[in-house]
Scaffold this active site. Sequence first.
Site, PDB file in Angstrom:
ATOM      1  N   TYR A 102     -32.261  27.617  24.589  1.00  0.00           N
ATOM      2  CA  TYR A 102     -32.286  28.968  24.020  1.00  0.00           C
ATOM      3  C   TYR A 102     -33.701  29.534  23.964  1.00  0.00           C
ATOM      4  O   TYR A 102     -33.891  30.739  23.935  1.00  0.00           O
ATOM      5  CB  TYR A 102     -31.725  28.966  22.588  1.00  0.00           C
ATOM      6  N   LYS A 139     -26.778  14.584  27.551  1.00  0.00           N
ATOM      7  CA  LYS A 139     -26.396  14.451  28.960  1.00  0.00           C
ATOM      8  C   LYS A 139     -27.458  13.600  29.636  1.00  0.00           C
ATOM      9  O   LYS A 139     -28.087  13.995  30.621  1.00  0.00           O
ATOM     10  CB  LYS A 139     -26.257  15.859  29.576  1.00  0.00           C
ATOM     11  N   ASP A 172     -19.859  15.947  28.032  1.00  0.00           N
ATOM     12  CA  ASP A 172     -18.552  16.248  28.634  1.00  0.00           C
ATOM     13  C   ASP A 172     -17.470  15.366  28.020  1.00  0.00           C
ATOM     14  O   ASP A 172     -16.372  15.816  27.676  1.00  0.00           O
ATOM     15  CB  ASP A 172     -18.594  16.120  30.167  1.00  0.00           C
ATOM     16  N   ASP A 201     -23.695  24.540  20.175  1.00  0.00           N
ATOM     17  CA  ASP A 201     -23.049  25.860  20.159  1.00  0.00           C
ATOM     18  C   ASP A 201     -21.612  25.714  20.660  1.00  0.00           C
ATOM     19  O   ASP A 201     -20.657  26.183  20.044  1.00  0.00           O
ATOM     20  CB  ASP A 201     -23.838  26.819  21.059  1.00  0.00           C
ATOM     21  N   ASP A 220     -17.850  25.418  18.259  1.00  0.00           N
ATOM     22  CA  ASP A 220     -16.700  26.322  18.417  1.00  0.00           C
ATOM     23  C   ASP A 220     -15.434  25.505  18.683  1.00  0.00           C
ATOM     24  O   ASP A 220     -14.369  25.793  18.138  1.00  0.00           O
ATOM     25  CB  ASP A 220     -16.912  27.295  19.593  1.00  0.00           C
TER      26      ASP A 220
HETATM   27  C1  IPM Z   1     -23.616  30.994  17.113  1.00  0.00           C
HETATM   28  C2  IPM Z   1     -23.545  32.171  18.058  1.00  0.00           C
HETATM   29  C3  IPM Z   1     -24.960  32.524  18.473  1.00  0.00           C
HETATM   30  C4  IPM Z   1     -25.541  31.314  19.199  1.00  0.00           C
HETATM   31  C5  IPM Z   1     -25.099  33.794  19.337  1.00  0.00           C
HETATM   32  C6  IPM Z   1     -24.440  34.988  18.676  1.00  0.00           C
HETATM   33  C7  IPM Z   1     -26.516  34.090  19.686  1.00  0.00           C
HETATM   34  O1  IPM Z   1     -22.726  31.875  19.138  1.00  0.00           O
HETATM   35  O2  IPM Z   1     -24.224  31.125  16.038  1.00  0.00           O
HETATM   36  O3  IPM Z   1     -23.049  29.957  17.439  1.00  0.00           O
HETATM   37  O4  IPM Z   1     -25.309  31.148  20.408  1.00  0.00           O
HETATM   38  O5  IPM Z   1     -26.222  30.532  18.563  1.00  0.00           O
HETATM   39 MG    MG Z   2     -21.707  30.002  18.986  1.00  0.00          MG
END
Ligand code: IPM
Ligand code: MG
Length: 355
Positions: free
Chosen positions: A142, A188, A220, A244, A248
Amino acid sequence: MKSYKIALIKGDGIGPEIIDEAVKVLDAVAVHCGFSLEYDELLMGGIAYDITGDPLPQETISGSLNADAVLFGAIGGEKWDNLPREKRPESGLLRFRKELGVYANLRPAVVYDELVNASSLKPEVVRGVDLMVVRELIGGIYFGEPKGRDENKGWNTMVYTRDEIVRIAHQAFKIAMTRNKRVCSIDKANVLDVSQLWRETVEDVAKEYPEVELTHMYVDNAAMQLIRDPKQFDVMLTGNIFGDILSDEASMLSGSIGLLPSASVGAKIGVYEPIHGSAPDIAGQGIANPIATISSASMMLRYALDENDAADRIDAAIKRALNEGYRTQDLAQFDAKEICSTSEMGSIIANYIER
Ligand code: IPM
Ligand code: MG
């Protein structure tokens, strides 16, 4: 009476609605536990861009650093998607994390017993899941240099220094010590040099925590194992982009992204926020689930303010509301006895605290 200063960043979309409910619950618990909260509302995201021309005004940074903790709603929306990158809400968010030095992002994924049927996975796979993703937040691909693009090429660089890995690894091991004492570090290392350094460094830090069992997994495989058998995990330690994605994925174990809180912490300050986004499609309708934000407020009390009793009370009130069958729209099909609006859910939880 103890008094705490909370920076409130409501942001965009459903941000204001869900923060209002968290404040309602915080105020109820403060009265009950004998402390007071003072709020300082700060602008960030699309709304900050609209008002000031900058998605992250300087005042928001200084105001946050001045507070005892930051409670954050959500930012972003289609309306701002076509702005130049540095004006976009997401860029404000990344800069915010960097300026505040919040290098450790803690994202718990728990499955409420009341909602085992809400997950897209089988109840027997998800019942009892209780894991914590510890994601490095201000390094990796990032932020790595060089990065850039021209007409026919775009590039980013995944960089970690030993120091960055050491500090996030300590966080993960410390958290594991308060949990089931297992850390799975995800990388990885079969392909990336940066991951080889990551793995070696985590091994070194582990020596200081002999009680914690450390394992390693390629990212993975970890993505697959999270779906196959999520109960094998306690603490998942990983870098920025892998975290990230995996966080999710982990959030879906619980059935609704509207349930899970997160904390981003560093040496100076912590930012507490729901893991979901600003959901512009449902903003203003009073149907957003405020539980993730209320639960983030609980994490804030626990980690930033050391008000553990207050945090326990909020957690118990959330459980009770779910147990009694109160559901916002997102969970309407799952054993709902009564469908409630965003603000009704906040009031129900606040009332359970008072009683
Ligand atoms: C998160 C979001 C952010 C990230 C985005 C909105 C920049 O997806 O907080 O997980 O990628 O960190
Ligand atoms: Mg995110």
